[in-house]
Design an enzyme around this catalytic site. Structure first.
Site, PDB file in Angstrom:
ATOM      1  N   LYS A 121       0.824  -1.221   0.000  1.00 45.05           N
ATOM      2  CA  LYS A 121       0.000   0.000   0.000  1.00 45.05           C
ATOM      3  C   LYS A 121       0.857   1.270   0.000  1.00 45.05           C
ATOM      4  O   LYS A 121       0.605   2.196  -0.778  1.00 45.05           O
ATOM      5  CB  LYS A 121      -0.920   0.013   1.227  1.00 45.05           C
ATOM      6  CG  LYS A 121      -1.983  -1.057   1.241  1.00 45.05           C
ATOM      7  CD  LYS A 121      -2.923  -0.903   2.413  1.00 45.05           C
ATOM      8  CE  LYS A 121      -2.284  -1.206   3.755  1.00 45.05           C
ATOM      9  NZ  LYS A 121      -1.930  -2.625   3.925  1.00 45.05           N
ATOM     10  N   THR A 122       1.839   1.319   0.882  1.00 47.00           N
ATOM     11  CA  THR A 122       2.644   2.539   1.012  1.00 47.00           C
ATOM     12  C   THR A 122       3.403   2.825  -0.277  1.00 47.00           C
ATOM     13  O   THR A 122       3.450   3.966  -0.753  1.00 47.00           O
ATOM     14  CB  THR A 122       3.608   2.416   2.202  1.00 47.00           C
ATOM     15  OG1 THR A 122       2.847   2.304   3.411  1.00 47.00           O
ATOM     16  CG2 THR A 122       4.513   3.634   2.303  1.00 47.00           C
ATOM     17  N   GLU A 165      -3.650   5.990   1.407  1.00 41.79           N
ATOM     18  CA  GLU A 165      -3.450   4.605   1.799  1.00 41.79           C
ATOM     19  C   GLU A 165      -4.657   4.171   2.628  1.00 41.79           C
ATOM     20  O   GLU A 165      -5.040   4.849   3.579  1.00 41.79           O
ATOM     21  CB  GLU A 165      -2.156   4.498   2.605  1.00 41.79           C
ATOM     22  CG  GLU A 165      -1.758   3.086   2.948  1.00 41.79           C
ATOM     23  CD  GLU A 165      -0.349   3.001   3.507  1.00 41.79           C
ATOM     24  OE1 GLU A 165      -0.117   2.117   4.345  1.00 41.79           O
ATOM     25  OE2 GLU A 165       0.513   3.823   3.116  1.00 41.79           O
TER      26      GLU A 165
END
Length: 462
Positions: A121-122, A165
């Protein structure tokens, strides 16, 4: 009060303001004109970056840190119910807002891209933030890690796009209503909150159901969990799949290693595209393709976005080079789930050539180690040698019988060379005794193992 600032959040107080998610929201609110305050357990570079924006940051948690005129108190799921500032908020009748609700309010009226998945995600959020900024679209963004400096995890942009995110760990991603949602993968994790894969699927289905009418779900075509989710939501939402699978809408034809970079070849809409990503490995290349598909779903030209993705050079703790000493490179990895560990070690193996890979691994959470300790040990077998530390507890209390020994035993059973080290202070000396010129050392885990990189480099330099 700046336009777009929710009235209930013009004087917010954050408990745990130094956390990755919390600090990002605080930063955006400050940039929108809010009078922001908060507290954190310890001093940090993030706290200093917030102060530079005019945010009041208290160190330690105490009832008197909460101002009587605070408009709300913002908390994450990690804040315990006995926190003195939370108790003080109840006494004063100050509303308590979960960070996911605060982030949802910041996205209201914009065109959100929400990036979800068990892993990646990051990185994917960062890729979108950097590439869209490179194209002059001035997005707002909230990322779970810093791009290049403390406090660079969030920005209030003047454009209409908001990249966020979306955290599934506590189901907080159910609060968002994205125009485009990305699901990178779907696996069982966060065992304290999810008891089964069925619960995970149900949670991601709810997230997909939050996509606004006319919006798009961008989802992995290679990952079985994601494919199952695609089957479950088929017909209820427009989907764009990506990956190496023959039926992928955005198909990855090749990922070629070029040192610590990757050249990616894709076909979308019948057209071929070749672009370069300045991070190594298939895992990160596929993250870039997900970002590409999401941007195109918002109307960004594919060729322009593909070129702009080359501006992304990494995010802190995601295979971040910390330095070199005595011919040894030290690299920091946030990987803490077996899938992430394997992806990062395979990426480094492809980039390292004949170099040895040494890992300093710190397990994260007792519950995760209890469920996935065997798989973590098997992942460590991909390294030439490993040092394994005690479990970093984070928000959890110990579980009887759950220790790093579960990982060490599994690693040794898989043929790995593993050295247990109980005292973190001993690690630089241990690594110095193992490392030779040309080796790569990875500090790996989601806890404070990252602090060891500079210490290892100092010891190697002696």
């Amino acid at each position: 009060m700046a336009p777009g600032l929710p009235s209930a959040m013009d004087r917010p107080h954050f408990i745990g303001i130094g956390g990755a998610g919390m600090s990002g929201i605080a930063k955006i609110l400050a940039q929108r004109g809010a009078k922001v305050a908060g507290s954190d357990a310890k001093e940090s570079a993030t706290a200093e970056a917030l102060r530079a924006l005019g945010v009041t940051v208290h160190i330690g948690h105490a009832a008197e840190h909460l101002a009587d005129d605070a408009s709300c108190v913002v908390v994450s799921s990690a804040i315990r119910k006995d926190n003195p500032e939370l108790a003080r908020a109840a006494e004063l009748g100050i509303p308590v807002v979960h960070r996911s609700d605060a982030l949802a309010a910041l996205m209201d009226g914009l065109r959100p891209i929400a990036v979800a998945g068990t892993h990646g995600k990051t990185t994917t959020t960062s890729m979108l933030a950097v590439s869209l900024s490179e194209l002059g679209l001035n997005p707002s963004y909230a990322i779970g890690g810093d791009l290049d400096a403390p406090g660079s995890n969030a920005l209030h942009g003047e454009g209409e796009i908001f990249v966020a995110e979306a955290d599934e760990s506590d189901r907080s991603f159910h609060k968002y209503a994205p125009e485009v949602a990305i699901v990178l993968n779907v696996e069982l994790d966060h065992h304290a909150n999810y008891a089964s894969m069925d619960e995970i699927y149900e949670s991601f289905e709810t997230f997909a159901g939050r996509i606004v009418p006319g919006g798009t779900l961008v989802i992995n075509a290679d990952h079985e969990g994601a494919r199952e989710l695609t089957r479950r939501v088929s017909g209820s939402v427009k989907t764009v799949t990506y990956g190496e699978a023959e039926d992928a809408d955005v198909r990855v034809l090749a990922v070629r290693a070029q040192g610590l970079k990757s050249e990616v070849t894709v076909v979308m809409g019948g057209e071929g595209l070749i672009f370069t990503v300045s991070v190594p490995g298939r895992h990160y290349a596929h993250n870039a393709v997900a970002a590409l598909a999401a941007g195109v779903a918002l109307g960004v030209p594919a060729d322009e976005l593909a070129a702009a993705l080359g501006a992304y050079t990494g995010v802190k703790r995601r295979l971040q080079l910390k330095g070199e000493a005595a011919g040894v490179q030290v690299i920091d990895s946030y990987a803490h789930h077996p899938t992430e560990m394997t992806a990062d070690l395979e990426a480094m193996r492809a980039a390292a050539g004949e170099s040895r890979i040494l890992v300093v691994f710190q397990p994260h959470l007792f519950s995760r180690t209890q469920e996935l300790g065997k798989e973590m040990g098997q992942s460590l077998a991909l390294a030439d040698a490993s040092v394994v530390l005690d479990i970093y507890p984070a928000r959890e209390d110990p579980i009887p019988g759950v220790t790093s020994e579960l990982i060490i035993e599994a690693a040794r059973a898989a043929g790995a060379d593993v050295t247990p080290v109980r005292d973190k202070a001993e690690v630089p000396e241990v690594v110095a005794g193992m490392a030779k010129a040309g080796d790569l050392v990875l500090t790996m885990g989601a806890g404070d193992v990252t602090d060891l990189g500079p210490r290892i480099l100092d010891r190697l330099a002696k």
